[in-house]
Scaffold this motif. Structure first.
Motif, PDB file in Angstrom:
ATOM      1  N   LEU A   1      48.574  56.406  22.550  1.00 18.31           N
ATOM      2  CA  LEU A   1      48.796  55.169  23.505  1.00 18.31           C
ATOM      3  C   LEU A   1      48.206  55.878  24.968  1.00 18.31           C
ATOM      4  N   SER A   2      48.808  56.775  25.203  1.00 18.13           N
ATOM      5  CA  SER A   2      48.282  57.659  26.509  1.00 18.13           C
ATOM      6  C   SER A   2      46.865  57.962  26.486  1.00 18.13           C
ATOM      7  N   ALA A   3      46.281  58.306  25.534  1.00 23.78           N
ATOM      8  CA  ALA A   3      44.700  58.374  25.414  1.00 23.78           C
ATOM      9  C   ALA A   3      44.257  57.198  25.573  1.00 23.78           C
ATOM     10  N   ILE A   4      44.626  56.281  25.166  1.00 29.08           N
ATOM     11  CA  ILE A   4      43.751  54.890  25.184  1.00 29.08           C
ATOM     12  C   ILE A   4      44.006  54.498  26.501  1.00 29.08           C
ATOM     13  N   PHE A   5      45.040  54.417  27.046  1.00 29.88           N
ATOM     14  CA  PHE A   5      45.432  54.058  28.609  1.00 29.88           C
ATOM     15  C   PHE A   5      44.368  54.831  29.472  1.00 29.88           C
TER      16      PHE A   5
ATOM     17  N   GLU B   1      41.237  53.398  31.944  1.00 33.66           N
ATOM     18  CA  GLU B   1      41.087  53.491  33.161  1.00 33.66           C
ATOM     19  C   GLU B   1      39.817  54.365  33.550  1.00 33.66           C
ATOM     20  N   THR B   2      39.556  55.297  33.114  1.00 32.02           N
ATOM     21  CA  THR B   2      38.491  56.145  33.290  1.00 32.02           C
ATOM     22  C   THR B   2      37.054  55.253  33.020  1.00 32.02           C
ATOM     23  N   SER B   3      37.124  54.448  31.956  1.00 27.71           N
ATOM     24  CA  SER B   3      35.594  53.999  31.741  1.00 27.71           C
ATOM     25  C   SER B   3      35.710  52.785  32.760  1.00 27.71           C
ATOM     26  N   ILE B   4      36.755  52.344  33.107  1.00 28.18           N
ATOM     27  CA  ILE B   4      36.570  51.323  34.017  1.00 28.18           C
ATOM     28  C   ILE B   4      35.965  51.494  35.372  1.00 28.18           C
ATOM     29  N   THR B   5      36.599  52.844  36.101  1.00 26.87           N
ATOM     30  CA  THR B   5      36.148  53.215  37.112  1.00 26.87           C
ATOM     31  C   THR B   5      34.745  53.786  37.094  1.00 26.87           C
TER      32      THR B   5
ATOM     33  N   PRO C   1      40.537  62.382  26.508  1.00 27.60           N
ATOM     34  CA  PRO C   1      39.966  60.993  26.520  1.00 27.60           C
ATOM     35  C   PRO C   1      39.476  60.511  27.815  1.00 27.60           C
ATOM     36  N   LYS C   2      39.628  61.170  28.974  1.00 28.57           N
ATOM     37  CA  LYS C   2      38.985  61.054  30.100  1.00 28.57           C
ATOM     38  C   LYS C   2      37.588  61.430  30.168  1.00 28.57           C
ATOM     39  N   THR C   3      37.559  62.720  29.462  1.00 30.24           N
ATOM     40  CA  THR C   3      36.013  63.283  29.242  1.00 30.24           C
ATOM     41  C   THR C   3      35.126  62.501  28.564  1.00 30.24           C
ATOM     42  N   LEU C   4      35.497  62.230  27.226  1.00 31.58           N
ATOM     43  CA  LEU C   4      34.984  60.989  26.291  1.00 31.58           C
ATOM     44  C   LEU C   4      34.630  59.743  26.971  1.00 31.58           C
ATOM     45  N   ALA C   5      35.673  59.046  27.921  1.00 34.42           N
ATOM     46  CA  ALA C   5      35.418  57.972  28.497  1.00 34.42           C
ATOM     47  C   ALA C   5      34.232  57.956  29.490  1.00 34.42           C
TER      48      ALA C   5
ATOM     49  N   LYS D   1      30.335  51.873  26.391  1.00 34.95           N
ATOM     50  CA  LYS D   1      30.866  51.803  25.124  1.00 34.95           C
ATOM     51  C   LYS D   1      32.501  51.638  24.923  1.00 34.95           C
ATOM     52  N   ALA D   2      33.257  52.500  25.599  1.00 37.62           N
ATOM     53  CA  ALA D   2      34.388  52.486  25.925  1.00 37.62           C
ATOM     54  C   ALA D   2      35.088  51.400  26.647  1.00 37.62           C
ATOM     55  N   VAL D   3      34.642  51.027  27.674  1.00 32.73           N
ATOM     56  CA  VAL D   3      35.235  49.885  28.160  1.00 32.73           C
ATOM     57  C   VAL D   3      35.026  48.558  27.592  1.00 32.73           C
ATOM     58  N   VAL D   4      34.236  48.311  26.729  1.00 31.08           N
ATOM     59  CA  VAL D   4      33.994  47.091  25.904  1.00 31.08           C
ATOM     60  C   VAL D   4      34.888  47.357  24.581  1.00 31.08           C
ATOM     61  N   PHE D   5      35.102  48.491  24.181  1.00 25.71           N
ATOM     62  CA  PHE D   5      35.993  48.700  22.960  1.00 25.71           C
ATOM     63  C   PHE D   5      37.365  48.686  23.348  1.00 25.71           C
TER      64      PHE D   5
END
Length: 419
Positions: free
Chosen positions: A2-6, A10-14, A97-101, A107-111
């Motif tokens: 859950l921490s990774a998802i959140f 956050e990173t994908s949105i910004t 997760p932030k690096t991947l985002a 793709k991450a923000v839509v997913f």
């Protein structure tokens, strides 16, 4: 998890930004487009959800880990839990997760959007409470916490243009054109005008036959007509308006009989506003007036368009470009060139508080009118005056020089130059 998802959300949105979100919404089916619209409506709300969710799961995970560690290891369990959870949350809950985002932001923000909306429905009372408390605290300390900053500023666009040019995605001409469009709103007419000293104008009593020589010599299609002196412009003479008088043999008619009304505007007007005025009035030339009512210069529609597309050369333009490369590291520059344009062209900052043009920059340095072949060093450039006409610096030669690194070499270099 859950921490990774959140964190990834956050990173994908910004990283995506509002502009890309709008583009993504156009490409997505109706269901996903609705979720993206929810995000675009209030990005601050979505970020609040990610921050609250991330902190809740991180604190919960740490508390559970501490309880388990203390249960199995007693007092030694506390430092074990701190070290272990710090490592796990930092690597698997934040960095990875932030690096991947960042690398797969769109793709991450839509997913993750459907999950975020679901969490928002559950935590909406808490989100509302946190937002309210934040606003109250902001008012207490007199700090505006509303999101009034544009998602993309002019500075951001200019930086993206530089990165695009360096990566090869944007050509140099494309970058110049886009930058010209951005700066179009802030440029004043006096910065791009033809100054009164360079204006081609004719007296009002000039004959139609006599005006032909002016049109032939300069290749213009229209010229201002003045009465007495150039500060009293009576109108504009169009070459097409004297075709019929010439055809009918009226060579001795005064041009004052065939002029059209001139458009007068203050020299400080923004060229974006002037462009709209000239387009609405369907004129291609305007006379610029200074604060005392005298003629400061003139500007044409071509001058305005050149601020975006660059120099436009027609079949009558025989003069050399305002900046051209004579050889490697040597450039010939017209005195009327804007300092900002020169700085961009030569990729070196030429700055002067007292002048906007290269000629003004040189006059400010000498503190007097220079003579041909006089020169001075500015940074890594040797600036030589090539041509002076009636107290006007018309042409200069910019030559790149090597400046010695240590002080003794610089002193020797300066002594050789003085000699």
């Amino acid at each position: 998890m859950l921490s990774a998802i959140f964190s990834a959300s956050e990173t994908s949105i910004t990283a995506t930004g509002r502009g890309k979100l709008l583009a993504i919404r156009e490409k997505r089916p109706a269901g996903r487009a609705k979720a993206i619209s929810w995000l675009i409506e209030d990005i601050h709300r979505a970020l609040t959800v990610t921050l609250i969710g991330n902190n809740l799961v991180n604190i919960a995970a740490s508390a559970v880990a501490t309880s388990v560690a203390v249960y199995f290891f007693g007092d030694k369990g506390l430092p074990i839990a701190i070290l272990l959870m710090t490592f796990i949350i930092l690597i698997f809950g934040e960095i990875l997760p932030k690096t991947l985002a960042i690398t797969h932001a769109e793709k991450a923000v839509v997913f993750f959007l459907p999950f975020l909306r679901f969490v928002w429905l559950i935590l909406s009372p808490l989100v509302w409470l946190v937002t309210l408390i934040t606003k109250i605290l902001g008012k207490m300390i007199h700090l505006d916490l509303s999101l009034q900053r544009a998602f993309i500023t002019r500075e951001d666009i200019e930086e993206m243009l530089k990165i695009g040019e360096e990566s090869g995605a944007i050509e140099d001409d494309e970058r110049r054109m886009i930058k010209g469009i951005i700066s179009f709103e802030d440029t004043r007419a006096y910065q791009v005008m033809v100054p009164r000293m360079d204006m081609v104008a004719i007296p009002d009593m000039t004959t139609v036959g006599g005006s032909i020589e002016t049109f032939r010599q300069y290749g213009h299609s229209r010229v201002p007509v003045y009465e007495g002196d150039i500060d009293h412009i009576k109108g504009i003479l169009y070459v097409k308006d004297i075709i019929m008088p010439l055809y009918n043999g009226n060579y001795d008619d005064a041009v004052i009989n065939y002029i059209r009304e001139a458009l007068f505007v203050p020299e400080s007007i923004k060229i974006s506003d002037l462009f709209d005025i000239m387009r609405s009035k369907r004129v291609h030339m305007a006379i610029l007036v200074d604060e005392y009512g005298g003629t400061a210069g003139l500007i044409t529609m071509e001058d305005l368009l050149e601020e975006i597309v660059g120099e436009i050369q027609d079949e009558y333009d025989t003069e050399v470009p305002p900046i051209y490369k004579e050889s490697e590291g040597i450039y010939i520059v017209d005195g009327l060139v804007n300092l900002e344009d020169l700085s961009e062209y030569l990729d070196y900052p030429f700055e002067c508080e007292d002048a906007d043009s290269v000629a003004g920059f040189v006059l400010s340095h000498f503190g007097r009118f220079p003579v041909p072949r006089e020169s001075f060093i500015y940074g890594e450039w040797n600036i030589e005056v090539m041509e002076v006409d009636q107290h006007r610096v018309k042409r200069l030669r910019f030559s790149k020089v090597h400046i010695p690194s240590n002080e003794s070499e610089r002193d020797e270099y300066q002594e050789d130059r003085d000699a």
